[in-house]
Design a protein around this motif. Structure first.
Motif, PDB file in Angstrom:
ATOM      1  N   LYS A  23       0.866  -1.182   0.000  1.00 42.25           N
ATOM      2  CA  LYS A  23       0.000   0.000   0.000  1.00 42.25           C
ATOM      3  C   LYS A  23       0.895   1.222   0.000  1.00 42.25           C
ATOM      4  CE  LYS A  23      -4.000  -1.601   2.619  1.00 42.25           C
ATOM      5  NZ  LYS A  23      -4.764  -1.403   3.851  1.00 42.25           N
ATOM      6  N   CYS A  24       0.389   2.298  -0.577  1.00 47.89           N
ATOM      7  CA  CYS A  24       1.108   3.565  -0.564  1.00 47.89           C
ATOM      8  C   CYS A  24       1.153   4.070   0.877  1.00 47.89           C
ATOM      9  CB  CYS A  24       0.429   4.578  -1.474  1.00 47.89           C
ATOM     10  SG  CYS A  24       1.211   6.210  -1.430  1.00 47.89           S
ATOM     11  N   SER A  29      -3.346   3.841  -0.996  1.00 46.37           N
ATOM     12  CA  SER A  29      -3.791   3.206  -2.242  1.00 46.37           C
ATOM     13  C   SER A  29      -3.064   1.875  -2.430  1.00 46.37           C
ATOM     14  CB  SER A  29      -3.480   4.124  -3.434  1.00 46.37           C
ATOM     15  OG  SER A  29      -3.663   3.428  -4.648  1.00 46.37           O
ATOM     16  N   MET A  32       0.092   0.234  -6.712  1.00 46.28           N
ATOM     17  CA  MET A  32       1.537   0.456  -6.713  1.00 46.28           C
ATOM     18  C   MET A  32       2.162  -0.195  -7.943  1.00 46.28           C
ATOM     19  SD  MET A  32       1.912   2.223  -3.973  1.00 46.28           S
ATOM     20  CE  MET A  32       3.676   2.267  -3.807  1.00 46.28           C
ATOM     21  N   CYS A  51       3.184   5.072  -6.521  1.00 47.21           N
ATOM     22  CA  CYS A  51       1.739   5.006  -6.361  1.00 47.21           C
ATOM     23  C   CYS A  51       1.093   5.613  -7.604  1.00 47.21           C
ATOM     24  CB  CYS A  51       1.309   5.768  -5.117  1.00 47.21           C
ATOM     25  SG  CYS A  51      -0.481   5.825  -4.909  1.00 47.21           S
TER      26      CYS A  51
END
Length: 185
Positions: A23-24, A29, A32, A51
């Protein structure tokens, strides 16, 4: 543990698989993308990702050590043996610190240590590790864990031996991805 290291010619398959699980760290988010290194680029000990939603770049090291901070022990108070209650600052100017109850044998105020804060996964980079949560140990609140080399997934790291770093490491920064080598005198 995910590793971005991959054999020549594999075109980053391990790193691409990590991009799907990552995840970012900026926007949470899951979109990726693995960034292939340029042909003339020097080989690195980490892989880079971007991202697709916010454009933030991060490395696999930042992902594996999310929730880990370098801290400075502010105070140590003895409890019922072998426990000790410690206050550890994880940012510059932090005078309050996080409270951690530990059974580390050799810990003193002023030590530079690695702290797994709430939400960190132990061991670092593990898909099936344990999430650090606030708990009560020996009747005292414990908000974080002080790390040994095994918790950091360091090769040659010792279980149960508190990691101590030198003053060269920035309080609040990420821990090193590998066990630091002490210079011979």
């Amino acid at each position: 543990r995910h590793s971005a290291e991959h054999a020549e010619g594999e075109s980053g398959t391990m790193a691409e698989a990590l991009a799907e699980a990552m995840k970012c760290l900026a926007c949470d988010s899951t979109s990726m993308t693995y960034m292939e290194p340029e042909e003339d680029e020097e080989k690195k000990d980490f892989s880079e990702y971007m991202c697709e939603d916010c454009g933030e770049e991060q490395t696999d090291v930042q992902w594996n050590y999310r929730g880990y901070k370098i801290g400075k022990v502010l105070e140590v108070n003895k409890m019922k043996a072998p426990l000790k209650k410690c206050k550890v600052a994880i940012s510059k100017g932090d005078e309050k610190g996080l409270q951690s109850v530990t059974n580390a044998k050799h810990i003193d105020a002023g030590d530079i240590v690695v702290v797994a804060t709430q939400g960190a996964i132990v061991p670092a980079g593990s898909e099936e590790g344990t999430e650090v949560k606030q708990t009560s140990v020996g009747g005292e609140k414990s908000e974080a864990m002080l790390c040994d080399g095994v918790m950091l997934a360091w090769k040659g790291g010792s279980k149960g031996v508190l990691v101590k770093l030198t003053e060269d490491y920035e309080i609040g920064g990420l821990p090193p991805a590998t066990k630091p080598v002490k210079a011979k005198k």
